[in-house]
Design an enzyme around this catalytic site. Structure first.
Site, PDB file in Angstrom:
ATOM      1  N   HIS A 162      -8.859  -1.729   0.388  1.00 52.17           N
ATOM      2  CA  HIS A 162      -8.230  -1.049   1.519  1.00 52.17           C
ATOM      3  C   HIS A 162      -8.487  -1.772   2.834  1.00 52.17           C
ATOM      4  O   HIS A 162      -7.747  -1.598   3.801  1.00 52.17           O
ATOM      5  CB  HIS A 162      -8.737   0.392   1.599  1.00 52.17           C
ATOM      6  N   ASP A 380       9.679  -1.434 -10.405  1.00 48.10           N
ATOM      7  CA  ASP A 380      10.430  -1.741 -11.634  1.00 48.10           C
ATOM      8  C   ASP A 380      10.230  -3.210 -11.966  1.00 48.10           C
ATOM      9  O   ASP A 380      10.715  -4.096 -11.258  1.00 48.10           O
ATOM     10  CB  ASP A 380      11.914  -1.428 -11.428  1.00 48.10           C
TER      11      ASP A 380
END
Length: 459
Positions: A162, A380
């Protein structure tokens, strides 16, 4: 085979994890991080879990990652403390590589999907734990595990540091990786911006606003709700709100107030959380929530900036005022907190964080992180989008998650003490029962939660 309470079987590793390095030479230098990047509050990895119906070719995924790390080369480096300041972090862009693990688990995609709303401890098996990593700095900035399932499904877990990326940055990176895997001959549509100079503190620092998000070390007599929560057995709660439910929720905001889905749902979740915990009426309670400030600064941060371009907005009030008022009060507080986040305010916050004794005030705060509008669910790799997207674990920090196949819905995931989990669920859903009653419907709440046919899912 799944055993109660839904304990996942062990992963089988046929090979040792490998390091995926950039496939062409990359700049070798040190990348200093901004004060927003190296907050102690952010010294962890964002851990995403994706479930796919069909496995993706692993060689294609590795090759695409090696190409992408040429552009995102700091993710192939290693974090370290700055030689000039032992409380500041920097990235050694040394091209050492990202960790990539391959595994097999003896369950099907459908079996995992049935239990996917509530993470449990056994899910940690799906993400490789870097060997010899004793501290946060020992963990590589990017760790990936692909777990193939029985009958062809696949789970992808990623751990992205992060301090290098926020939610927008991680989504940008993952989308580019999926794009390159599916269409290896096409270049990524975004060229990432690495430099953190746009969020550099001023010399000398100028703290010109109060920043209730933060605190300097308190004495032990201060009430610490967070520590109290973490000392108890926790239970994950997962509730999905459709677009219709959110419209019902906004109608509770009397007098009428124009507000966003986030403002309404965040205020409602905060209020429900406080109600379920039976806190002292006089206690000052806070809601901390992530706000993207890329376009709030002057000059604006470039869209391709993948570092931490968010700050925490802070709404605060007493328990009594929050609980006794309707949704309108909480929404106004959230809106006011958002409105404060001007360029001057953010610059003041960056300067405040130059003082490394300053910490995020989590003691009496609910923290909400928005994952629902980042496009994370659109990933995807060439064989279709994910059946499920969410975190690897659930914690006391609340996540607003995307709902696969329903862009107008939001899933609220947060862990609360086991003894109040049912009450929290009731507080979150009772407004729908009131809506049913006001409309003259005879249906009633079941098991203390909500009407059986209102469509909301509580797991």
């Amino acid at each position: 085979m799944l055993t109660a309470p839904y304990e996942l079987p062990d992963c089988l590793y046929a090979t040792q994890p490998t390091l995926i390095r950039p496939n062409t030479p990359t700049p070798k230098h040190c990348l200093p991080l901004s004060n927003l990047d190296d907050q102690k509050f952010l010294r962890f990895s964002i851990k995403y879990l994706y479930l796919f119906k069909t496995s993706v070719n692993l060689d294609a995924m590795k090759y695409a990652l090696s190409k992408l790390l040429v552009l995102y080369y700091p993710l192939a480096g290693r974090l370290r403390t700055s030689p000039d300041h032992d409380q500041k972090l920097e990235v050694d862009c040394n091209g050492e590589g990202a960790v990539f693990a391959e595994a097999f688990m003896d369950i099907t995609a459908d079996q995992f999907l049935q239990l996917s709303e509530k993470p449990n401890r056994s899910w940690k098996k799906l993400l490789y734990k870097a060997e010899g990593a004793l501290t946060f700095l020992d963990v590589p900035p990017l760790v990936v595990q692909v777990t193939n399932l029985r009958f062809g499904g696949m789970i992808l877990c990623t751990a992205i540091n992060h301090c290098l990326c926020d939610g927008i940055g991680t989504s940008q990176f993952l989308q580019a990786w999926a794009h390159l895997t599916a269409k290896a001959d096409l270049a990524p549509s975004i060229s990432p911006v690495h430099s953190r100079h746009v969020l550099k503190s001023r010399t000398p620092p100028k703290v010109t606003f109060p920043h209730p998000q933060f605190t300097i070390n308190r004495d032990n007599s201060h009430v610490d709700v967070l520590r109290f929560l973490q000392s108890q057995p926790l239970a994950p709660t997962s509730l999905t709100f459709t677009h219709s439910h959110i419209l019902h929720l906004k109608r509770q905001c009397v007098p009428s107030l124009k507000c966003t889905t986030f403002e309404a749902l965040a205020s409602h979740t905060w209020r429900s959380w406080v109600r379920s915990l039976d806190l002292s009426p006089s206690l000052n309670i806070k809601l901390l929530f992530s706000v993207n400030v890329r376009r709030r600064l002057n000059p604006e941060i470039p869209p391709a900036y993948y570092g931490n371009g968010f700050v925490l907005g802070c709404a605060q009030t007493t328990v009594e005022d929050l609980v006794s008022a309707n949704l309108h009060h909480g929404v106004k507080l959230v809106q006011q907190a958002k409105a404060e986040l001007s360029d001057d305010y953010v610059r003041s916050m960056v300067d405040l964080l130059e003082d490394k004794t300053v910490k995020t005030d989590l003691s009496t705060s609910l923290v909400i992180s928005q994952w629902a509008k980042l496009g994370l669910e659109e990933l995807d790799f060439g064989d279709g989008k994910a059946l499920h997207m969410g975190p690897v674990t659930s914690d006391v920090y609340c996540l607003f998650l995307p709902v696969i196949g329903d862009s107008g819905a939001v899933r609220v995931l947060v862990s609360v003490p086991e003894r109040v989990a049912e009450k929290f669920g009731y507080c979150m859903t009772e407004f729908l029962d009131k809506e049913v009653i006001n409309n003259g419907d005879e249906h009633h709440a079941i098991n203390g939660y909500h009407a059986a046919d209102n469509g909301i899912m509580e797991y």
